[in-house]
Design a protein around this motif. Structure first.
Motif, PDB file in Angstrom:
ATOM      1  N   ALA A 200       0.839  -1.203   0.000  1.00 20.76           N
ATOM      2  CA  ALA A 200       0.000   0.000   0.000  1.00 20.76           C
ATOM      3  C   ALA A 200       0.874   1.253   0.000  1.00 20.76           C
ATOM      4  N   CYS A 201       1.989   1.203   0.709  1.00 14.92           N
ATOM      5  CA  CYS A 201       2.936   2.329   0.699  1.00 14.92           C
ATOM      6  C   CYS A 201       3.470   2.556  -0.717  1.00 14.92           C
ATOM      7  N   ILE A 202       3.807   1.473  -1.400  1.00 20.88           N
ATOM      8  CA  ILE A 202       4.315   1.582  -2.770  1.00 20.88           C
ATOM      9  C   ILE A 202       3.237   2.159  -3.676  1.00 20.88           C
ATOM     10  N   HIS A 203       2.006   1.687  -3.511  1.00 23.73           N
ATOM     11  CA  HIS A 203       0.888   2.223  -4.292  1.00 23.73           C
ATOM     12  C   HIS A 203       0.797   3.738  -4.148  1.00 23.73           C
ATOM     13  N   ASP A 204       0.803   4.212  -2.909  1.00 27.37           N
ATOM     14  CA  ASP A 204       0.641   5.642  -2.669  1.00 27.37           C
ATOM     15  C   ASP A 204       1.821   6.432  -3.225  1.00 27.37           C
ATOM     16  N   PHE A 205       3.021   5.871  -3.130  1.00 24.12           N
ATOM     17  CA  PHE A 205       4.195   6.549  -3.692  1.00 24.12           C
ATOM     18  C   PHE A 205       4.065   6.684  -5.207  1.00 24.12           C
ATOM     19  N   LEU A 206       3.660   5.614  -5.887  1.00 23.74           N
ATOM     20  CA  LEU A 206       3.526   5.656  -7.342  1.00 23.74           C
ATOM     21  C   LEU A 206       2.425   6.631  -7.751  1.00 23.74           C
ATOM     22  N   GLU A 207       1.338   6.649  -6.985  1.00 22.19           N
ATOM     23  CA  GLU A 207       0.252   7.578  -7.290  1.00 22.19           C
ATOM     24  C   GLU A 207       0.711   9.017  -7.105  1.00 22.19           C
ATOM     25  N   LYS A 208       1.495   9.263  -6.065  1.00 20.26           N
ATOM     26  CA  LYS A 208       2.024  10.603  -5.827  1.00 20.26           C
ATOM     27  C   LYS A 208       2.923  11.032  -6.977  1.00 20.26           C
ATOM     28  N   ARG A 209       3.768  10.118  -7.443  1.00 18.76           N
ATOM     29  CA  ARG A 209       4.653  10.435  -8.552  1.00 18.76           C
ATOM     30  C   ARG A 209       3.872  10.733  -9.827  1.00 18.76           C
ATOM     31  N   LEU A 210       2.823   9.961 -10.068  1.00 22.93           N
ATOM     32  CA  LEU A 210       1.995  10.222 -11.243  1.00 22.93           C
ATOM     33  C   LEU A 210       1.358  11.604 -11.147  1.00 22.93           C
ATOM     34  N   THR A 211       0.850  11.940  -9.964  1.00 26.81           N
ATOM     35  CA  THR A 211       0.210  13.240  -9.769  1.00 26.81           C
ATOM     36  C   THR A 211       1.176  14.370 -10.070  1.00 26.81           C
ATOM     37  N   GLU A 212       2.392  14.261  -9.563  1.00 23.41           N
ATOM     38  CA  GLU A 212       3.398  15.294  -9.783  1.00 23.41           C
ATOM     39  C   GLU A 212       3.775  15.400 -11.260  1.00 23.41           C
ATOM     40  N   ALA A 213       3.896  14.257 -11.920  1.00 25.49           N
ATOM     41  CA  ALA A 213       4.371  14.247 -13.305  1.00 25.49           C
ATOM     42  C   ALA A 213       3.305  14.699 -14.300  1.00 25.49           C
ATOM     43  N   SER A 214       2.036  14.456 -13.974  1.00 25.59           N
ATOM     44  CA  SER A 214       0.972  14.705 -14.951  1.00 25.59           C
ATOM     45  C   SER A 214       0.180  15.978 -14.695  1.00 25.59           C
ATOM     46  N   ARG A 215       0.360  16.592 -13.539  1.00 26.97           N
ATOM     47  CA  ARG A 215      -0.545  17.673 -13.167  1.00 26.97           C
ATOM     48  C   ARG A 215      -0.533  18.838 -14.156  1.00 26.97           C
ATOM     49  N   ASP A 216       0.635  19.246 -14.614  1.00 33.33           N
ATOM     50  CA  ASP A 216       0.691  20.404 -15.513  1.00 33.33           C
ATOM     51  C   ASP A 216      -0.131  20.158 -16.774  1.00 33.33           C
ATOM     52  N   VAL A 217      -0.060  18.939 -17.300  1.00 31.23           N
ATOM     53  CA  VAL A 217      -0.802  18.629 -18.524  1.00 31.23           C
ATOM     54  C   VAL A 217      -2.296  18.503 -18.226  1.00 31.23           C
ATOM     55  N   VAL A 218      -2.646  17.695 -17.226  1.00 32.15           N
ATOM     56  CA  VAL A 218      -4.054  17.412 -16.958  1.00 32.15           C
ATOM     57  C   VAL A 218      -4.784  18.645 -16.445  1.00 32.15           C
ATOM     58  N   ALA A 219      -4.090  19.530 -15.751  1.00 36.02           N
ATOM     59  CA  ALA A 219      -4.740  20.711 -15.182  1.00 36.02           C
ATOM     60  C   ALA A 219      -4.898  21.835 -16.199  1.00 36.02           C
ATOM     61  N   HIS A 220      -4.248  21.730 -17.354  1.00 37.96           N
ATOM     62  CA  HIS A 220      -4.281  22.841 -18.307  1.00 37.96           C
ATOM     63  C   HIS A 220      -4.770  22.454 -19.705  1.00 37.96           C
ATOM     64  N   ASP A 221      -4.732  21.181 -20.048  1.00 41.39           N
ATOM     65  CA  ASP A 221      -5.179  20.783 -21.381  1.00 41.39           C
ATOM     66  C   ASP A 221      -6.680  20.989 -21.523  1.00 41.39           C
ATOM     67  N   VAL A 222      -7.094  21.589 -22.613  1.00 49.58           N
ATOM     68  CA  VAL A 222      -8.501  21.923 -22.822  1.00 49.58           C
ATOM     69  C   VAL A 222      -9.371  20.673 -22.883  1.00 49.58           C
ATOM     70  N   GLU A 223      -8.922  19.665 -23.609  1.00 44.63           N
ATOM     71  CA  GLU A 223      -9.748  18.468 -23.752  1.00 44.63           C
ATOM     72  C   GLU A 223      -9.901  17.740 -22.420  1.00 44.63           C
ATOM     73  N   PHE A 224      -8.845  17.691 -21.606  1.00 44.07           N
ATOM     74  CA  PHE A 224      -8.972  17.080 -20.293  1.00 44.07           C
ATOM     75  C   PHE A 224     -10.002  17.840 -19.447  1.00 44.07           C
ATOM     76  N   GLY A 225     -10.080  19.145 -19.629  1.00 43.64           N
ATOM     77  CA  GLY A 225     -11.090  19.922 -18.916  1.00 43.64           C
ATOM     78  C   GLY A 225     -12.487  19.600 -19.382  1.00 43.64           C
ATOM     79  N   GLU A 226     -12.653  19.432 -20.665  1.00 44.20           N
ATOM     80  CA  GLU A 226     -13.952  19.046 -21.216  1.00 44.20           C
ATOM     81  C   GLU A 226     -14.386  17.693 -20.650  1.00 44.20           C
ATOM     82  N   LEU A 227     -13.424  16.803 -20.433  1.00 43.46           N
ATOM     83  CA  LEU A 227     -13.726  15.471 -19.902  1.00 43.46           C
ATOM     84  C   LEU A 227     -13.792  15.453 -18.376  1.00 43.46           C
ATOM     85  N   SER A 228     -13.555  16.620 -17.759  1.00 44.83           N
ATOM     86  CA  SER A 228     -13.581  16.737 -16.288  1.00 44.83           C
ATOM     87  C   SER A 228     -12.659  15.710 -15.618  1.00 44.83           C
TER      88      SER A 228
END
Length: 405
Positions: A200-228
């Motif tokens: 479970a610790c490994i799961h949370d670490f990997l999820e945290k890394r994904l959040t950090e790596a993807s946030r700029d794209v997912v938080a700003h891409d127009v189509e991702f916003g359309e898909l909420s």
């Protein structure tokens, strides 16, 4: 003086055995035909180098990842049980199957291990840094290194996660359905609760890394916003993130949710209201499925027991209230470190939520961005959106030659 290419093959092979990484062996073999011939006549060289590169205690897990990937689809309950039984009860068989190690297999093992080594170093450093922030002005020493036992434990947890994904990708049916199949439960049943909490610790670490790596794209891409697409929520509150990231294995593509596997891990008496602290010593011994002679340190159990002593069995793994502790890798430290820095007491100061949990204001901003990006999308816009700035939006051009704003 004779050239190295004039040396007997046995001597060249002896030189190759001194290399400390399979990648160096490949470079050497590409140097000249004599090196390659020496290797072909001494195929055990690759395995001997692997033993230097990888902790021998982890070799069964390295071999397991390879062997599990070779199981035909669809996986059967008998094949899964057989290979898991080999890993946990007859690991020497897996080691024997890896000898001699073909170069292609050695390269695959080395690649996986290099990635896991990187993750281990990052997770241990990040967890220690977060934990230090909860120790007040005293802090914790910055110049810490993992003990050999801790390093093995961190690596083993990552390998077990990799084994889970390799075995169960494509096996769980509908992603959104409750996790409840016999094959995967057999996997988790091989571990004690604190070992599953390590996953479970490994799961949370990997999820945290994904959040950090993807946030700029997912938080700003127009189509991702359309898909909420929710880029803030964690764990089971964010099925999209689970679908994109944690359906993937640590190093390769997959299709099994570790999160739902852990919250559905075997709990024979999960309906019992008995608290952990009410369990007898004999009851606790029954939780150890099979003692790992390579990891007899009491640190993980002590930390796990302290965190769960007042809750029943249904909360023993992936408990939401322990997300902050999992960020600190609380069940992966040695008892020596726990006692030296009084970590059990420090764990009491760790917040319920992880340090990267979003605020209410951030969540409201995300919802507002969905609306703004959706409007832009409906008008034909795409690309990178920022609040109050549409200069990087690309617009579809209608036949009139003007943007479709």
């Amino acid at each position: 003086m004779p050239a190295i290419t004039n040396l007997p093959c046995e001597v060249v092979a002896s030189i190759l055995r001194s290399l400390d990484h399979i990648g160096s062996l490949v470079s050497s073999l590409l140097t000249c035909h004599h090196f390659y011939t020496s290797f072909k006549e001494n195929p055990s060289v690759s395995y001997e180098i692997l033993q230097r590169q990888v902790n021998p205690a982890l070799i069964p897990y390295c071999a397991m990842v390879i062997e599990a990937s070779r199981l035909p689809y669809p996986r059967t309950l008998s094949s899964i049980r057989e290979i898991l039984h080999t890993l946990y009860h007859k690991p020497d068989q897996l080691v024997a199957q890896a000898q001699p190690t073909p170069l292609s297999m050695a390269l695959r093992i080395a690649r996986t291990h290099d990635i896991i080594e990187t993750f281990v170093a990052d997770f241990a450093r990040d967890a220690w840094a977060v934990l230090s922030t909860y120790n007040g002005d005293a802090g914790l020493p910055d110049n810490f290194t993992l003990s050999p036992r801790e390093h093995f434990r961190f690596c083993r947890a990552f390998y077990r996660v990799e084994v889970f994904f390799v075995l169960f990708r494509g096996q769980l049916g509908t992603f959104y359905s409750p996790f409840n199949n016999r094959e995967s439960q057999y996997f988790f049943a091989e571990h004690s609760p604190w070992e599953n909490e390590q996953l479970a610790c490994i799961h949370d670490f990997l999820e945290k890394r994904l959040t950090e790596a993807s946030r700029d794209v997912v938080a700003h891409d127009v189509e991702f916003g359309e898909l909420s697409v929710d880029y803030l929520s964690l764990g089971g509150d964010n099925s999209q993130k689970q679908l994109w990231a944690l359906l993937d294995s640590v190093v390769s593509a997959g299709s099994a949710s570790l999160y739902y596997g852990l919250i559905g891990s075997p709990r024979e008496d999960s309906t019992s209201d008995a608290l952990l602290e009410e369990y007898t010593e004999e009851n606790i011994k029954d939780l150890v499925r099979h003692p790992d002679l390579l990891d007899t340190n009491n640190g993980p159990y002590s930390a796990w027991f302290s965190a769960h002593r007042d809750v029943p069995r249904s909360f023993w793994v992936m408990f939401d209230n322990n997300a902050g502790l999992r960020e600190c890798a609380y069940v992966l430290w040695d008892i020596d470190r726990i006692e030296r820095y009084n970590l059990l007491k420090l764990f009491e100061n760790v917040p319920v939520d992880p340090s990267h949990l979003y605020t209410d204001g951030e969540f409201e901003e995300m919802q507002e961005s969905f609306e703004e990006r959706s409007i832009i999308w409906q008008k034909g816009g795409s690309g990178y959106w920022s609040k109050g700035d549409t200069s990087r939006i690309m617009w579809q051009i209608k036949s009139t030659g003007y943007p479709a704003k």
